[in-house]
Structure formats: structure tokens, C-alpha cells
Design a protein around this motif. Structure first.
Motif, PDB file in Angstrom:
ATOM      1  N   ILE A 216       2.536  -2.406  -2.101  1.00  0.00           N
ATOM      2  CA  ILE A 216       1.859  -1.527  -2.465  1.00  0.00           C
ATOM      3  C   ILE A 216       1.207  -0.334  -2.095  1.00  0.00           C
ATOM      4  O   ILE A 216       1.366   0.958  -2.561  1.00  0.00           O
ATOM      5  CB  ILE A 216       0.840  -2.334  -3.280  1.00  0.00           C
ATOM      6  CG1 ILE A 216       1.168  -3.505  -4.283  1.00  0.00           C
ATOM      7  CG2 ILE A 216      -0.049  -1.551  -4.191  1.00  0.00           C
ATOM      8  CD1 ILE A 216       0.069  -4.263  -4.645  1.00  0.00           C
ATOM      9  N   ARG A 220       2.776   3.733  -2.622  1.00  0.00           N
ATOM     10  CA  ARG A 220       2.021   4.924  -3.006  1.00  0.00           C
ATOM     11  C   ARG A 220       2.193   5.965  -2.315  1.00  0.00           C
ATOM     12  O   ARG A 220       2.238   7.334  -2.909  1.00  0.00           O
ATOM     13  CB  ARG A 220       0.450   4.416  -3.044  1.00  0.00           C
ATOM     14  CG  ARG A 220      -0.495   5.414  -3.477  1.00  0.00           C
ATOM     15  CD  ARG A 220      -1.760   5.042  -3.352  1.00  0.00           C
ATOM     16  NE  ARG A 220      -2.940   6.115  -4.134  1.00  0.00           N
ATOM     17  CZ  ARG A 220      -3.208   7.263  -3.542  1.00  0.00           C
ATOM     18  NH1 ARG A 220      -2.938   7.524  -2.293  1.00  0.00           N
ATOM     19  NH2 ARG A 220      -3.984   8.026  -4.284  1.00  0.00           N
ATOM     20  N   PHE A 227       4.543   4.131  -8.255  1.00  0.00           N
ATOM     21  CA  PHE A 227       3.186   3.192  -8.194  1.00  0.00           C
ATOM     22  C   PHE A 227       2.316   3.568  -9.418  1.00  0.00           C
ATOM     23  O   PHE A 227       1.806   2.345  -9.919  1.00  0.00           O
ATOM     24  CB  PHE A 227       2.571   4.149  -6.998  1.00  0.00           C
ATOM     25  CG  PHE A 227       1.331   3.600  -6.682  1.00  0.00           C
ATOM     26  CD1 PHE A 227       1.194   2.361  -5.978  1.00  0.00           C
ATOM     27  CD2 PHE A 227       0.074   4.345  -7.029  1.00  0.00           C
ATOM     28  CE1 PHE A 227      -0.404   1.956  -5.680  1.00  0.00           C
ATOM     29  CE2 PHE A 227      -1.211   3.829  -7.006  1.00  0.00           C
ATOM     30  CZ  PHE A 227      -1.622   2.738  -6.249  1.00  0.00           C
ATOM     31  N   TYR A 275       7.804  -5.209 -11.127  1.00  0.00           N
ATOM     32  CA  TYR A 275       8.443  -4.073 -10.405  1.00  0.00           C
ATOM     33  C   TYR A 275       9.789  -3.648 -11.052  1.00  0.00           C
ATOM     34  O   TYR A 275       9.612  -2.199 -11.128  1.00  0.00           O
ATOM     35  CB  TYR A 275       9.017  -4.833  -9.129  1.00  0.00           C
ATOM     36  CG  TYR A 275       9.839  -3.739  -8.308  1.00  0.00           C
ATOM     37  CD1 TYR A 275       9.265  -2.957  -7.466  1.00  0.00           C
ATOM     38  CD2 TYR A 275      11.404  -4.012  -8.398  1.00  0.00           C
ATOM     39  CE1 TYR A 275      10.190  -2.117  -6.587  1.00  0.00           C
ATOM     40  CE2 TYR A 275      12.120  -3.179  -7.640  1.00  0.00           C
ATOM     41  CZ  TYR A 275      11.634  -2.105  -6.846  1.00  0.00           C
ATOM     42  OH  TYR A 275      12.349  -1.568  -6.078  1.00  0.00           O
TER      43      TYR A 275
END
Length: 339
Positions: A216, A220, A227, A275
Motif C-alpha cells: 500500500i 502510493r 492508490f 486490487y
């Protein structure tokens, strides 16, 4: 829902099934070596009793159908993934060949620890190598110069996101497999091996959640669009976290082993589909999108895809039933209350 999304959902289901069953099989090989030659713990090292070998060919077909379906409906994937992943693909094929050869030689030479070591270690290297495909789909690792598609190898090698995905691929194999073995050995009435697998499941659950957090964070920095799209689907990832803690609680308390493993499956199901959904509309960012879909004869192809799925699911379900119910009834009827 458009026909493109229906087909992508079906293909994603095939890939999810492959990941789960392959994780169990790969993890069994690793624990087989570790228990027999390193920890000397009770007998979860018996490969021939840990899973039904007929599951593996069916599992490979799930992955093959996913790849063939992706190439059929999104032919541009062959141009990009085919050229960029030719070397990683050859490495995976080599590892698969080495793994099957090691398993064959180990069965002939029961005390050959080296063959079991190769069998177990390749079980971690294969999913790590396959994870490169998901990493590349995020974009930034492929460059097109005119008619040439080039994989930016050094950028891929130095990417924190890339290593986070590899890390998750390896540790999740061990977490899923240990959770399954805990349920399976408990159902077989093998308390000592079940307790060993329980310890492994609890241990590998920690790096699994750490790897997820690292993905995660690194996502980003690598692909802010993905994200932020994932934030819009926060409830799927929240569900995944709920199932994660539910599974850990049940495993820690030694309760409802079947429900605990079901929670593990749901944990990965919600995260995997979260996802995938947040990745849309891109299949390979920025080159291939949902709009790259080629719909010639789509309904016939879709019907064929569903029929193949039915023919795979039926024998697969029967083997699972035999594995988890049939053997348990024959070996220890007391284990009926573990689900």
C-alpha cells in the motif's frame, strides 16, 4: 455490467483459484523440507498425504485458461507482456521443470534431502517470479521505442513496489498453506502435526500483513491513480482485514478450524478483487485498457469459457470433498466437528 467486465471477472476468478491451490501446493513442499531436515517437528512432511496430487494438473489448467482467455479477448497483451516477460517466463518454466524433476527423484530416493530442498525452495521462487506480471501491470516498467517493447529491468529491480509484491507472494504462500494444513491435519486427527501447522500459520500471518502494508505504501509512490482508486473501494480491503483478524483469532483460540481457513480464503478473495477492481480500466497501465477488448464471436467465446469452468470445477470439487471428508471419515471420525 458490460461484457468486458463479465469476462474479466471470470478470468480473475480463474486466477484467484489458481493462486490459492498453488499456494497450498507450494507451501506443502517448503514445510516438507523444513520439518524433516531443519525443525524435526511432527509429520507434516509427508508429501503424499498432504494433498491429492490430481489437484495440481487441474490447478495448472485454471492458470492456462486465464492466460489463454486474456490473450483471446485482449490480444494486445501478447505484444507487451509476451516481449517484456520472455526471460522471466523462461525462468518460471525452468523452475517448474526443476520442481517436477526434484519431486520425481525424491520419490525414488526417500532420503535424498537435496531433492526435497530443491522441491521446497522452487515452491517459493515460482510465485515470486510470477508476481512480476502483476508488478509490470502497474505501469512504469515497460518502454516502447517505435515498434520495440522494452522491459526496464533495472527500474523493476530497484523498485520498492516490485520487492513488496515479491515479498507478499512468498509469505502469503506459506500463510495460506499453513492455514490449510492446520485445518487438514486437525481433520485427519493428527494433533501433533496440526499444532505444528497452527504455529506456522500464526507466525507467517505477521509478515503477510506487513507485506500488505508495504505494498500500500509503495503503491502510493509508484501509481497514485491506482492508490486513490483503491481508497474508493476501502470497504473491500476493510473486509479483508476483518477476515484476517477473524482467522487469526480462531487459529489462536484453536476453534472452528474450517471456518478459520474459510476466513483466510475470504481475506485473499476480498483483497484480490479489490486490487483488480481498483486497477481498472487499465490491464497494463497505460498501454492496455478495458477498451482494448476484441469482441469478435464474444458470446461463443464466453460460453466456451463458462463451460470449461464447469468442467474444471466439478472434478475439482469432488477431489476436495474426497480430500477433506473422505479421508477424514476413514482415519478419524472424531474430527467431524472441526468445521
Amino acid at each position: 455490467m458490460s461484457v468486458e467486465l463479465v469476462i474479466l471477472t471470470i478470468l480473475w476468478c480463474y486466477l484467484y483459484i489458481y493462486i490459492i491451490i498453488a499456494s497450498i501446493e507450494f507451501g506443502v513442499g517448503f514445510f516438507a523440507y523444513y520439518d524433516r531436515y531443519v525443525s524435526k517437528k511432527p509429520s507434516i512432511h509427508k508429501l503424499d498425504s498432504a494433498y491429492d496430487p490430481r489437484l495440481w494438473p487441474i490447478t495448472i489448467v485454471f492458470f492456462a485458461v486465464f492466460v489463454i482467455g486474456l490473450l483471446e479477448f485482449f490480444p494486445d497483451t501478447l505484444e507487451y507482456f509476451g516481449r517484456a516477460l520472455i526471460i522471466p517466463g523462461l525462468v518460471v518454466l525452468l523452475l517448474v521443470f526443476i520442481r517436477f524433476l526434484a519431486h520425481f527423484l525424491y520419490k525414488k530416493e526417500k532420503n535424498a534431502w537435496s531433492f526435497l530442498f530443491i522441491y521446497g525452495s522452487t515452491g517459493l521462487l515460482i510465485p515470486a517470479a510470477l508476481s512480476i506480471g502483476l508488478t509490470i501491470s502497474e505501469g512504469g516498467f515497460i518502454r516502447r521505442n517505435g515498434g520495440e517493447v522494452e522491459l526496464l529491468t533495472w527500474k523493476l529491480f530497484l523498485s520498492p513496489y516490485s520487492w513488496s509484491v515479491v515479498f507478499l507472494a512468498a509469505v502469503s504462500v506459506l500463510y495460506i498453506s499453513a492455514s490449510f494444513l492446520y485445518f487438514y491435519k486437525q481433520r485427519m486427527g493428527d494433533e501433533a502435526a496440526s499444532e505444528t501447522a497452527r504455529g506456522y500459520a500464526l507466525f507467517w500471518s505477521v509478515p503477510t500483513i506487513i507485506a500488505s502494508i508495504l505494498i500500500i505504501i509503495s503503491l502510493r509512490g509508484h501509481n497514485i491513480r491506482h492508490f486513490e482508486s483503491g481508497l474508493d473501494l476501502w470497504w473491500l480491503f476493510a473486509l479483508s482485514l476483518f477476515f484476517y483478524f477473524g482467522a487469526i483469532y480462531l487459529i489462536y483460540k484453536k476453534k472452528r478450524q474450517g471456518l478459520a481457513f474459510s476466513f483466510v480464503l475470504l481475506q485473499f478473495f476480498t483483497a484480490f478483487f479489490g486490487y483488480g477492481a481498483s486497477h481498472l480500466p487499465y490491464i497494463l497501465d497505460p498501454f492496455i485498457t478495458v477498451q482494448s477488448f476484441k469482441g469478435d464471436g464474444v458470446w461463443l467465446s464466453l460460453a466456451a469459457l463458462l463451460i470449461v469452468g464447469v468442467f474444471l470445477i466439478v472434478p475439482f470439487a469432488r477431489l476436495i470433498k474426497k480430500l477433506l471428508i473422505g479421508k477424514g471419515n476413514n482415519e478419524n471420525k472424531k474430527a467431524q466437528d472441526t468445521f
